[in-house]
Design an enzyme around this catalytic site. Sequence first.
Site, short mmCIF file in Angstrom:
data_model
loop_
_atom_site.label_atom_id
_atom_site.label_comp_id
_atom_site.label_asym_id
_atom_site.label_seq_id
_atom_site.Cartn_x
_atom_site.Cartn_y
_atom_site.Cartn_z
NE ARG A 522 32.73 46.21 46.70
CZ ARG A 522 33.08 45.04 47.25
NH1 ARG A 522 33.24 44.94 48.55
NH2 ARG A 522 33.27 43.97 46.50
CB SER A 586 30.35 42.91 36.81
OG SER A 586 31.18 42.72 37.92
CG ASP A 640 30.06 39.97 38.72
OD1 ASP A 640 30.19 39.41 37.60
OD2 ASP A 640 28.99 40.47 39.11
#
Length: 900
Positions: A522, A586, A640
Site C-alpha cells: 500500500r 513488517s 507494523d
Amino acid sequence: QVDRYLYHLRLSDDVLLDVKARFEAEMVKGLGRDTNPMAAVKMLPSFVRSLPDGSEKGDFLAVDLGGSQFRAHHVKVFDDGKQSSQQESKFYPTPKEVTEGNGAELFDYIADRLSDFMETRNLEHKKLPLGFTFSFPCKQTKLEEGVLLAWTKHFRVRGVQDTDVVSCLRKALQKHKASSDIDVDVLALVNDTVGTMMTCGYDDQRCEVGLIIGTGTNACYMEEMRHISLVEGDEGRMCINTEWGAFGDDGALDDLRTEFDRELDLGSLNPGKQLFEKMISSLYLGELVRLIVLKMTKEGLLFNGKVSTALLTKGKIEMKHVSAMEKYKEGLSNTKEILTELNLFPSEEDCVAVQHVCTIVSFRSANLCAAALAAILTRLRENKKLLRMRTTVGIDGGLYKTHPKYAKRLHQVVRRLVPTCDVRFLLSESGSGRGAALVTAVALRLASQRRCLDATLALFLLPLGTLRQVRDKMRAELEYGLKRETQANATVKMLPTYVRGMPDGTEKGKFLALDLGGTNFRVLLVKIKSGRRRSVQMYNKIFAIPLEIMEGTGEELFDHIVQCIADFLEYMGIKGARLPLGFTFSFPCRQASIDKGTLVGWTKGFKATDCEGEDVVDMLREAIRRRNEFDLDIVAVVNDTVGTMMTCGYEDPNCEIGLIAGTGSNVCYMEDMKNIEIVEGNEGKMCINTEWGAFGDNGCIDHIRTKYDREVDEGSLNPGKQRYEKMTSGMYLGEIVRQILIDLTKQGLLFRGHISESLRKRGIFETKFLSQIESDRLALLQVRRILQQLGLDSTCDDSSIVKEVCGAVSRRAAQLCGAGLAAIVEKKRENRGVERLQITVGVDGTLYKLHPHFSRVLQETVKELAPQCDVTFMLSEDGSGKGAALITAVAKRLHNVGQK
C-alpha cells in the site's frame, strides 16, 4: 348421499396446509424448554446423534417390544464397503398376562426369551452389545436410559410407568446371568421409528426422517442441537422422536374431529389421549369404518336399516377388512364377502357405499399423515437454509405396506404440500431389529471415535501450569535479547526501533506512508491536523505483489515498490512534492537509527535474494534514484507492530504496547533505556520490536510442540525458524488444521477414511476458514458447505469434528499469544515499580479482529497469568499506514525540538 354424509372427513389442500402449520407450531412448542411441559407433541430427544456412515461393523443383539409379538435378533454388520448386514430373528408371542401383568414379569419374560434365542443360535458364551427397541413414549436423558411416560397399543403393565426401562431389563438379565452363561451389555434404547430411520439411513445416507404408519403411528427426524433446548450443547444434530400420536390432545384438532372420532375415542382404553393416532393408525381405522357404517344403517342408508349383532360389536371390522374392501381391481367381491360374514345382506349399492366409506377413511388418514410429515420436511429444509431439498424418508408399518392405495396417496399429497422437497420414500426392512443394532453400532463407533479424537486434541490442551511455564520462558528470552552479552545468541531479538516518543497531539502536516508486509503493498497519503480540530485523513491505493517478485531479486522487488509509488503520486497529483515518508516494513530488521533498518531475515513467504543483511532504506533510495522521477524524504523505517502501538497511542496516552495477531505474530513495547544494553544512553524510553515469532527456535518450547507443528515447520519456507509464530499466527493455523484432518482421516475418523486430492494440497485450508467454521452463528450445514467448497465431501459428523479441531488449534494459539503478552505486561509493571499496573495494548491483525473467539481467549489468558495488571485492549485502525505517518510526524517533531 354417502358423500354428503362423510363431508367432514374430506380434507382440502388448504385445510391440510393449515394442519401442517399447526404441527410446525407444535414442534417448536415441544422443543422449547419452557413450553415443552404444556406441549402435546413431546418432541423427545433420543440421544441418537449420528446416522450410519458405512464404517460400522460387528455382532449385535436387538430385542423388540411393541406389538403383538416380541422379537429377538442377531445382526452382523460388515465393514466391507458394500453396506451389508445379516440378520437372524425369532418371534415370540406376547400373551395378555404379560402385556397386562406387572413389570417384573414383563422383563423376566424378555430376558427368558432372549436367553432362549441366544442358546438356539449358540451365542450364549459371547458378550454382545444389545439395542433395545421399546416402542412406547420414553423420556431419555442418555442413549442407554429411558423413563416410560405412558403405555400405548393395548399394553397395560403395572409398576413400569415413570421408571427407567433399561434398568428394569438389566436387572432381569442380571438374574438370568446367575443361572446361565448369558452376558449382554444394553447400550441403546431405541424407538421403532428411530430404528426405521437408522435402517434406511444405512442404505441411503440422505435418510434423516423415520415414519411408522401401522398399528401405531409416529415420526422422527434429525434436528439441529441448537434448537433442542431440552438438551445441553448446540453442536451437531440429534434424532427427535416426535411422538406425534398425541397431536391434538390439547384441542388443536377439535375442529377437524368428527362425531365418529369422538365416539371412537370415548370407547378406547385411553380417552382423550393419542387423538391424532386415533385418526390415522390402522388400530383404529377399522373401528371408525364400523361406527360410520352402523350410523348409516341405523338411519336407513344401508342394508335396509337392518343392524346385525356383529355390526354392533366393537372391533368386528379390522384394518385388514378395510384394505381388502379397497381392492377395487377385485370389484365388490371382497366387500360382499366381509359384509356377509357380519350377518349383513348387502345389495350392490350397499357394497359400493361401504367401499366408498373405507376409501374416504383411509384417504383422510393418508392426508393427515402427509400434512404432519410435510411439516417435518419443511423444518428440515429451513434448518438447512435450502431453497430446494433432496431427502429420504425411511418408512415402515402394516398400513403403509399392505394397504393397496395408501402409499401412493401419501406420496402424492406430501409432494403437493411440499413442492420444494424432492422426497424418496424408502421401505424399511426390520427397522426395529436391524435399526436397534445399527443405533448400537453407531454408538460404539462414536465412542471409539471420541476416544481417538480426544487423544489427538489433548495434545493442544495447555493447562495453567504449562501456560505459566511459557510466560516465564518468554520473560527469560526477553531479558536475553536486551543484554549485550546474550543478545547475539538470543532467539527473541528485542530490536531497538529508535522510536523514542509517543504522539502528543501537536503533530501536523502531510506524510507519505508505504506498507509492505504481505502479498499486497500500500501507498498512503496521510494528512494530520493538530489542535481542537485534531484529525487524521488518509488516502491510499493497494497494489499486488506477484509471487515471482516475492521470490525474485531484491532489485526487482524494490523497483516494483517504486513503480507503485510513482503510480500513486501520479494518481494523487503530488509527484513534485518532497514529502516526509514512513516505510512500514513488517519483517525483522536491526536498526542503527530510525531511518536505517538492516533486514535480519525474510518471513511470511518472502524470499527475494540479496536483501538479508542489507539496509532496506538504502535499497529503497537506490531504486528511487534508478527511476529518477521524484525524490522523497525517508524519515523512518517502521515495523507494523510499532505502527499499531503509535496509532492507538494517538488516541490513548496509556498505550505502550503493540500487538499484531494476524498473518504474522509480533509484539513491541516501550522499554526503559536503562534496560536496553545494546543502545547507548540511560534516559527516557525506546520502543523495542521483540520479534517474538522466533521464540522457541532454541528448543525451549519443544515440549508443547506436536507432531503436526513439526510437519508444518518442515514443510515451510524457513524450517526451524519462527516456531512460536508457526503455532500462533494466521499464516500457519489452517495448515496445522489440515495436518490434523489428514491424520484423523487416516485413522478413519473423517471423510469415510478417504483423503481427497484437495486435502493433500498444502495451504488449501486458509485461516479465514477457521474463523468462518468457528462462528457461533454458523450451523453445521453451513460448515459442511464451506468444506464442500474446499472439495471435502463431509457429513454433519465430519463437520462437527472439523469444527472441534479448528477450535482446539485456535484456542491454543490464543493461549500461547496470551502467555507471551502476560510476560510483557508483567515486565512493564516491574519496570514502573507499581503494585498494580493499568496499561493499554494496541492490537491489529485479522486473527484478532475476525476470529470469533481468539480475542476473548487471549484476554482471559492475560488476566489469568498477569493478575496484577489491568489490561485494556484497543483495536488499531490501520497501524501500518496511519501509524507509519504518526511515527514520521513524531520523529520530525523530536528532530525539530533537538535542533532548537
